[in-house]
Design a protein around this motif. Structure first.
Motif, mmCIF file in Angstrom:
data_model
loop_
_atom_site.group_PDB
_atom_site.id
_atom_site.type_symbol
_atom_site.label_atom_id
_atom_site.label_comp_id
_atom_site.label_asym_id
_atom_site.label_seq_id
_atom_site.Cartn_x
_atom_site.Cartn_y
_atom_site.Cartn_z
ATOM 1 N N PHE A 229 12.825 33.175 -41.850
ATOM 2 C CA PHE A 229 11.452 32.898 -41.462
ATOM 3 C C PHE A 229 11.460 32.420 -40.011
ATOM 4 O O PHE A 229 12.378 31.713 -39.585
ATOM 5 N N TYR A 230 10.428 32.794 -39.263
ATOM 6 C CA TYR A 230 10.321 32.405 -37.866
ATOM 7 C C TYR A 230 9.020 31.652 -37.627
ATOM 8 O O TYR A 230 7.946 32.100 -38.049
ATOM 9 N N PHE A 231 9.141 30.512 -36.952
ATOM 10 C CA PHE A 231 7.974 29.737 -36.539
ATOM 11 C C PHE A 231 8.102 29.509 -35.033
ATOM 12 O O PHE A 231 9.169 29.122 -34.548
ATOM 13 N N SER A 232 7.014 29.730 -34.321
ATOM 14 C CA SER A 232 7.089 29.628 -32.859
ATOM 15 C C SER A 232 6.247 28.479 -32.339
ATOM 16 O O SER A 232 5.258 28.057 -32.954
ATOM 17 N N GLN A 233 6.655 27.976 -31.205
ATOM 18 C CA GLN A 233 5.935 26.948 -30.455
ATOM 19 C C GLN A 233 6.083 27.336 -28.990
ATOM 20 O O GLN A 233 7.070 27.002 -28.347
ATOM 21 N N GLY A 234 5.107 28.103 -28.469
ATOM 22 C CA GLY A 234 5.306 28.690 -27.157
ATOM 23 C C GLY A 234 6.510 29.609 -27.213
ATOM 24 O O GLY A 234 6.681 30.387 -28.159
ATOM 25 N N PRO A 235 7.419 29.532 -26.241
ATOM 26 C CA PRO A 235 8.599 30.391 -26.269
ATOM 27 C C PRO A 235 9.690 29.886 -27.222
ATOM 28 O O PRO A 235 10.652 30.596 -27.494
ATOM 29 N N HIS A 236 9.528 28.661 -27.738
ATOM 30 C CA HIS A 236 10.535 28.064 -28.611
ATOM 31 C C HIS A 236 10.313 28.527 -30.054
ATOM 32 O O HIS A 236 9.233 28.989 -30.415
ATOM 33 N N GLN A 237 11.345 28.372 -30.880
ATOM 34 C CA GLN A 237 11.243 28.856 -32.248
ATOM 35 C C GLN A 237 12.030 27.971 -33.206
ATOM 36 O O GLN A 237 12.858 27.157 -32.798
ATOM 37 N N ARG A 238 11.729 28.200 -34.494
ATOM 38 C CA ARG A 238 12.561 27.653 -35.568
ATOM 39 C C ARG A 238 12.892 28.809 -36.505
ATOM 40 O O ARG A 238 12.023 29.580 -36.895
ATOM 41 N N VAL A 239 14.166 28.939 -36.838
ATOM 42 C CA VAL A 239 14.646 30.032 -37.685
ATOM 43 C C VAL A 239 15.141 29.403 -38.981
ATOM 44 O O VAL A 239 16.055 28.569 -38.973
#
Length: 400
Positions: A229-239
């Motif tokens: 699953f991918y969650f984004s915050q601007g160019p940053h992410q959490r995988v």
């Protein structure tokens, strides 16, 4: 935002659903090998975007310093007597020799070439044989200073001494999301640096789990999920993997908990996953003997398009006892082997194949949404002018 991510993860788990990117993305393979493209990345990305270059606890005490090199730029990070971190061009203003190497502690920095001496903030405080050298304005010969900020226990630097931007204003809230780790009070266990090919080929492996049960079948095992699953915050992410890790009962296992943690319960499950701090840092959590640690990986470009470094820094939340430290050091060695013997050699072979020019494109699948997000952001920032850069980075954007 963390609660929102957790709720979505649990919903997909219950519904047995898995979101995919809208389409397969095709990327010009020359983006990994073209010197002109790399020159643009150095100018438009690595000289303008705040870079994570260290954890605060690596420079715990006044005088602690660390040297790094980013795309050929030598950088000296040092904490002064007042506790403020400075980021300096690691070059004597006499004739450019490096004033420090490696890491350590120093009250002042003396150039090993001719003995010029600099304070912890970069001010020139002494010239050897100053009468013979001649009159100069020492205040005008301080070491070059880069904009720097400490946020969420990490040190972020903009590698342009003339940048008008404060790096703290360009993080888009990612610092607030990772602040839950509390890295400022953590403990540095060890660091090691490995050399690899193009920085994007090296970092791409952090942005998907598709390769894990194949490339890492001998180290992590073939039963690992290849989804993310991918969650984004601007160019940053959490995988985040779509289910709990096999046999893992770690405190950050949100799936085992099956709900959001209550106010009086550990915050750890909300921090689950691999955090991607654009453009080249990642954070992975592990637990040994009930103690939490993280692997902070920082991928930086080398001086040319085909080189990079990966620095693995291991941090522990609390000072580990002898048994736990030994276990952490063993894990450090294992993870270095995973990257050094599996990921980096594979990336090097990719580099060799792409450099032939015979493969015109690479492709990122619908299950590789993190790669798509990352490379779109690279393209956007290469096109962005300086006037719009801060607003582009500072405003959290929805997942693309």
């Amino acid at each position: 935002m963390l609660e929102q991510h957790a709720t979505e993860l649990l919903r997909h788990t219950v519904e047995e659903t898995f979101p995919l990117a809208r389409e397969v993305m095709t990327l010009d393979a020359r983006q990994y090998t073209c010197p002109e493209r790399f020159a643009q990345e150095k100018q438009q990305i690595f000289s303008r975007v705040p870079l994570v270059l260290a954890a605060s606890c690596e420079l715990r005490k006044p005088g602690d310093f660390k040297t790094v090199e980013v795309a050929g730029i030598p950088v000296l990070l040092v904490r002064n007597r007042e506790g403020t971190v400075h980021a300096l061009l690691n070059a004597c203003t006499h004739r450019g020799a490096a004033v420090a190497s490696g890491c350590g502690s120093a009250a002042r920095f003396t150039c090993p070439y001719h003995g010029w001496t600099f304070a912890q903030d970069g001010d020139l405080v002494g010239i050897a044989s100053s009468t013979d050298f001649g009159a100069v304005d020492k205040t005008a010969l301080a070491m070059k200073r880069f904009p720097v900020t400490e946020r969420a226990g990490l040190i972020w630097v903009i590698l342009d001494p003339d940048s008008s931007h404060d790096p703290a204003d360009m993080l888009g809230g990612i610092d607030e999301l990772v602040a839950g780790f509390g890295f400022a009070g953590w403990n540095h266990i060890e660091s090691r640096t490995m050399h690899g090919p193009n920085w994007k080929l090296t970092f791409d492996a952090h942005l998907e789990f598709y390769h894990v049960p194949v490339l890492h079948r001998e180290t992590f095992g073939p039963e690992r999920s290849n989804r993310a699953f991918y969650f984004s915050q601007g160019p940053h992410q959490r995988v985040v993997a779509p289910r709990g890790r096999p046999g893992d009962t770690a405190k950050d296992d949100l799936y085992a908990l099956g709900r959001l943690p209550a106010a009086d319960e550990p915050f750890d499950p909300l921090l689950v996953g691999e955090w991607i701090l654009f453009p080249g840092a990642s954070i992975n959590t592990f637990y040994l003997n009930g103690q939490r640690g993280v692997l902070l990986s920082i991928v930086l470009p080398g001086p040319d398009v085909g080189t990079s470094t990966t620095t693995q820094t291991f941090l522990a939340e609390t000072p580990p006892d002898e048994v736990t430290r030994a276990a952490m050091e063993e894990l450090c060695t294992f993870l270095a082997r995973v990257v050094g013997d599996e990921d980096l050699p594979t990336s090097a072979l990719q580099q060799k194949a792409l450099a032939t020019g015979l493969l015109e494109h690479v492709r990122f699948g619908q299950n590789e949404g993190g790669l798509q997000h990352f490379h779109r952001w690279l393209d956007d920032l290469l096109k962005a002018d300086d006037a719009e850069l801060a607003a582009l980075l500072a405003e959290p954007c929805p997942q693309r």
